[in-house]
Design an enzyme around this catalytic site. Structure first.
Site, mmCIF file in Angstrom:
data_model
loop_
_atom_site.group_PDB
_atom_site.id
_atom_site.type_symbol
_atom_site.label_atom_id
_atom_site.label_comp_id
_atom_site.label_asym_id
_atom_site.label_seq_id
_atom_site.Cartn_x
_atom_site.Cartn_y
_atom_site.Cartn_z
ATOM 1 N N HIS A 373 0.794 -1.233 0.000
ATOM 2 C CA HIS A 373 0.000 0.000 0.000
ATOM 3 C C HIS A 373 0.820 1.273 0.000
ATOM 4 C CE1 HIS A 373 -3.983 -1.836 0.886
ATOM 5 N NE2 HIS A 373 -3.235 -2.778 1.428
ATOM 6 N N LYS A 565 -8.120 14.020 5.431
ATOM 7 C CA LYS A 565 -7.292 12.814 5.364
ATOM 8 C C LYS A 565 -6.264 12.931 6.476
ATOM 9 C CE LYS A 565 -6.393 14.003 0.964
ATOM 10 N NZ LYS A 565 -6.532 12.843 0.105
ATOM 11 N N ARG A 566 -5.508 11.847 6.726
ATOM 12 C CA ARG A 566 -4.463 11.929 7.739
ATOM 13 C C ARG A 566 -3.504 13.069 7.391
ATOM 14 N NH1 ARG A 566 -4.162 7.590 11.445
ATOM 15 N NH2 ARG A 566 -2.317 8.690 12.212
ATOM 16 N N LYS A 571 1.103 14.356 1.848
ATOM 17 C CA LYS A 571 -0.253 14.707 1.382
ATOM 18 C C LYS A 571 -0.405 16.216 1.172
ATOM 19 C CE LYS A 571 -2.462 10.747 3.704
ATOM 20 N NZ LYS A 571 -3.173 10.007 2.633
ATOM 21 N N THR A 676 -8.464 6.707 -1.559
ATOM 22 C CA THR A 676 -9.793 6.145 -1.823
ATOM 23 C C THR A 676 -10.866 7.203 -1.599
ATOM 24 O OG1 THR A 676 -9.592 5.219 0.389
ATOM 25 C CG2 THR A 676 -9.388 3.689 -1.451
ATOM 26 N N LYS A 680 -14.655 8.520 -3.407
ATOM 27 C CA LYS A 680 -15.910 8.824 -2.709
ATOM 28 C C LYS A 680 -16.408 10.211 -3.088
ATOM 29 C CE LYS A 680 -14.118 6.091 1.084
ATOM 30 N NZ LYS A 680 -13.358 6.149 2.331
#
Ligand code: 73E
Length: 836
Positions: A373, A565-566, A571, A676, A680
């Site tokens: 992952h 998100k985290r 990110k 992911t 969504k």
């Protein structure tokens, strides 16, 4: 069957048939029964929480019936089975999901209403089951939903942590971590199985002896803990199948070492035993950083040992022996976290079932497959040999044996290439020898897959390059997906209804490609206005949530721009906040006339920082500091609001995702394996601003480049840009916003220094490089938003193009291309409600 047996079986069938009935009165009876007899409250006085509990127990009755019959059916049909092994399952809430899947939501809503309760209100009383960090754990839960819906003979296996993901509060802008003791008020969704218990061993030493000319190894462990099973039924959508998520909880072993008890301090011995429970007590909240904690390795072994003992026991109970085991079982490793299971299966086969090495290895390599992952090197698990040796001495021996044979194979293929051996060995040499878990997983698995096309390509060129050369056929891609039930149909009823009406069917909920039918309506003015209405409804719900959680009033006329998100450097929440500061600085320097042209925005950010990740915690404080400043600046008003939503979790996502119009997926290209949430958001008609990273690439491909805002460096350009970063002439606007932070515009200048240094120094994640392109993309967003018709068209096209991102598609590909398992659908019982 004898006459008597047949009679008994008919009687039982009828009893069940009359017990689970699908009319309002029967549902009320069942709920009130549970109020009185399960939670022991009076049927005359029960509050919303008790109503929730009783409704959950009533729903559980139906799940149990379906679970039992499905398992019986699997047993009778005896198909090949797949077991999904994951240290994390981010389940979220279960009540509404179960009622929808069983097609009983309307019935329960009505039944409750007549009793004076509102299903929409009581469902909020359920605590999230947060047994995961983020994407990886939520993926596992989406997969279970799809495996059940696709009628696969599948089970999930994991750990029943008593403390799930910590609850985040924000005090003074700083993150605080609070324990999530989620089981305090009971958990109606699990069934404890005290009789399904296995001993799991640790420490001790290994002795060897000869038996029938063979060397037999005996592990004499020094510590033993019991694993107790808790079953969580997972209903499929519009199928009579219900599969199982079996989670293990650690309990003191029942085998008391009488001698130590009698000779020593009795109370001290009991207390020591009690420590056993700590093994499954807490979820490690660090994602993507390997910490090397002994307890974590204990958790991993505890989990896989109980799981494999259970699978082997089930197999032998049904088949009398382990013959054909590897033809009938597939085991999927969700990242390297369960990889010690490879050594554990070898041990069980050789030491307990007395198989030879060759047969054991053949079976092991035939059953395991492995999903990677992340390419981030700091996430790769490596356990010190010394630690493994002490905790699991027999496993360490087996790993050495596996490695010895692997190195032979390597030499046979590539000759004497020491550098290659050094790179590829399962054991990393050096001052502290380490076991590389990914290498063990690669050697022993028949297949390894990445989670999006770009990621599956990257692992072949980077972290697993050597292994790709050696085993090219092992490598596959399985692009992630999400369940369209939870993430569209159930969390966004107005959009669901509009789609149903437009397509004239709800079949898309389990065949998501059918959404393509929306394309022909994308330019229809009337359809567009209904689409906008639906989005406004969801925005109003989100605005109310923001008011409740942050105390900030936001206008639903503004563009809702979201990044949840985290918190992680890769990110690039920092890129987002720098962009916000730039926007703020522009607005406050505008004339009133210029302001009239600005698209108002609400910037919504949420996410947890790992408790030990200092820089990520500083980023949260920076976001809070900027929001304080912006939200209270009268020169800005409604043109810009910034909110940090605390404690982002699955249930909040179910409100945030439908209510968003723009969402940010802006990682440095090549760092986000898939993502992911991007799927969504797109599925709910939210436009994406993002880099060519992870699944963004495939989303752009599916929905069309002109329906997404793509910007920034490409993955293949990143390594070179990094080497040239020191010579980069940074954009003036970038320099200016960074200066605003370091000069104390938002206070806490010293506290923010590490953030400033990171983007001004080596800037590993290339924030400065992508900043100008990011601003350009944001300008394009504003321009587009001003034309509601174009924006809405893009939104419709996003949803219409999302068919690929259903986890049903992902799971079908795993089933046929990796596991070799086929659907096994239980016939519908005669009393099944319509559509069930
Ligand atoms: O890109 C996501 C991906 O969508 C990736 O970062 C995430 O997995 C998602 C599902 O495939 C992920 N989580 C972890 N590694 N990658 C991880 C690592 C250690 C502990 C917990 C989670």
């Amino acid at each position: 069957m004898s006459e008597d047996e047949r009679h008994r079986s008919d009687l039982l069938y009828t009893l069940m048939d009359t017990y689970i009935k699908n009319d309002v009165l029967s549902v009320q009876e069942s709920i009130v029964n549970h109020v009185e007899y399960t939670i022991a409250r009076s049927r005359y006085h029960f509050d919303d929480f008790e109503a929730y509990q009783a409704t959950a127990y009533s729903t559980r009755d139906r799940l149990i019936e379906s679970w039992n019959d499905t398992q019986q059916y699997f047993h009778d049909q005896d198909p090949k089975r797949v077991y999904y092994l994951s240290m994390e399952f981010l389940v979220g809430r279960s009540l509404l999901n179960a009622l929808y899947n069983l097609n009983l939501k309307g019935l329960y809503r009505e039944a409750l209403e007549q009793l004076g309760y509102n299903l929409e209100i009581i469902k909020e009383r359920e605590r999230d089951a947060a047994l995961g960090n983020g994407g990886l754990g939520r993926l596992a839960s989406c997969f279970l939903d799809s495996m059940a819906t696709e009628n696969l003979p599948a089970w999930g296996y994991g750990l029943r942590y008593q403390y799930g993901m910590f609850r985040q509060t924000i005090q003074d802008g700083f993150q605080r971590e609070n324990p999530d003791y989620w089981l305090t008020l009971g958990n109606p969704w699990e069934i404890e199985r005290p009789n399904v218990t296995y001993p799991v061993s640790f420490y001790g030493h290994v002795s060897a002896r000869e038996e029938d000319g063979r060397q037999i190894f005996v592990w004499n462990p020094a510590e033993q803990v019991d694993a107790v099973a808790y079953d969580n039924p997972i209903p499929g959508y519009r199928t009579a199948n219900t599969i199982n998520l079996r989670l293990w909880s650690a309990k003191p072993s029942r085998e008391f070492d009488l001698e130590s008890f009698n000779s020593g301090d009795y109370v001290a011995s009991i207390l020591e035993k009690q420590n056993a429970e700590s093994i499954s007590s807490v979820l490690y909240p660090d994602d993507r950083t390997y910490k090397g904690k002994e307890l974590r390795l204990k958790q991993q072994h505890f989990f896989v040992s109980a799981t494999l003992q259970d699978i082997l026991r089930r197999y032998t109970a049904q088949h009398g022996s382990l013959e054909n085991f590897s033809d009938k079982v597939a085991l999927q490793l969700n990242d390297t976290h369960p990889t010690i299971g490879i050594a554990e299966l070898m041990r069980l086969l050789m030491d307990v079932y007395k198989w030879g090495w060759t047969a054991s290895w053949e079976a092991t390599t035939k059953v395991f497959s492995f999903t990677n992952h992340t390419v981030l090197p700091e996430a790769l698990e490596q356990w010190p040999v010394e630690l493994l040796q002490e905790l699991l001495p027999r496993h360490m021996q087996i790993i050495y044996d596996i490695n010895w044979r692997f190195l032979q194979e390597l030499r046979a293929k590539f000759g004497n290439d020491q550098a290659r051996e050094y790179r590829m060995s399962i054991i990393q040499e050096g001052d502290e020898k380490m076991v590389r878990m990914a290498h063990l997983a690669l050697v022993a698995s028949h297949t390894v897959n990445g989670v999006a096309e770009i990621h599956s390509e990257l692992i072949k060129q980077t972290i697993f390059e050597d292994f790709y050369e050696m085993y090219p056929k092992k490598f596959q891609n399985k692009t992630n997906g999400v369940t369209p039930r939870r993430w569209l149909a159930f969390c966004n009823p107005p959009l669901r209804n509009l789609i149903n009406e437009t397509l004239g069917t709800d079949a898309w909920i389990s065949r998501l490609d059918l959404l393509e039918g929306l394309k022909s309506h994308a330019d229809d003015g009337e359809f567009q206005s209904r689409w906008v209405e639906v989005k406004q409804l969801a925005k109003a719900k989100l605005a109310a949530k923001i008011k409740e959680l942050c105390g900030v009033e936001v206008s639903t006329d503004a563009l809702f721009d979201v990044q949840v998100k985290r918190i992680h450097e890769y990110k690039r929440q920092v890129l987002n906040i720098l962009g916000i500061i730039h926007r703020y600085d522009q607005i406050r320097n505008m004339s009133e006339e210029e302001k009239a042209d600005v698209v108002p925005r609400v910037c919504i950010i949420g996410g947890k920082a790992a408790p030990g990740y200092e820089l990520a915690k500083r980023i949260i404080k920076l976001i809070s500091a900027v929001s304080q400043r912006v939200n209270n600046d009268p020169a800005v008003g409604d043109l810009l609001k910034v909110v940090f939503i605390p404690d982002y979790n699955v249930s909040l996502a179910e409100v945030i995702v439908p209510g968003s119009e723009l969402s940010q997926h802006i990682s440095t290209a090549g760092t986000e394996a898939s993502g992911t949430s991007n799927m969504k958001f797109a599925m709910n008609g939210c436009l994406i601003i993002g880099t060519m990273d992870g699944a963004n690439v495939e989303i752009a491909e599916e929905i069309g480049d002109d329906n997404i805002f793509i910007f920034g460096a490409l993955a293949h350009e990143v390594p070179k840009l990094r080497t040239e970063r020191a010579d980069l002439k940074v954009d003036d606007r970038f320099a200016h916003v960074v200066r605003l932070i370091s000069s104390g515009e938002f206070g806490y200048a010293d506290f923010f220094t590490p953030i400033v240094d990171a983007v001004q120094g080596s800037d590993y994640y290339l924030v400065a490089n992508d900043f100008p392109a990011y601003l350009r993309a944001q300008d394009a967003v504003d321009r587009t938003y001003k034309n509601s018709s174009i924006w809405t068209r893009m939104s419709i096209m996003s949803v219409a193009g999302c068919g690929k991102f259903s986890s049903d598609r992902t799971i079908r590909q795993y089933a046929t291309e990796i596991w070799g398992v086929e659907p096994c659908e239980r016939p519908r019982p005669p009393n099944a409600p319509e559509g069930y």
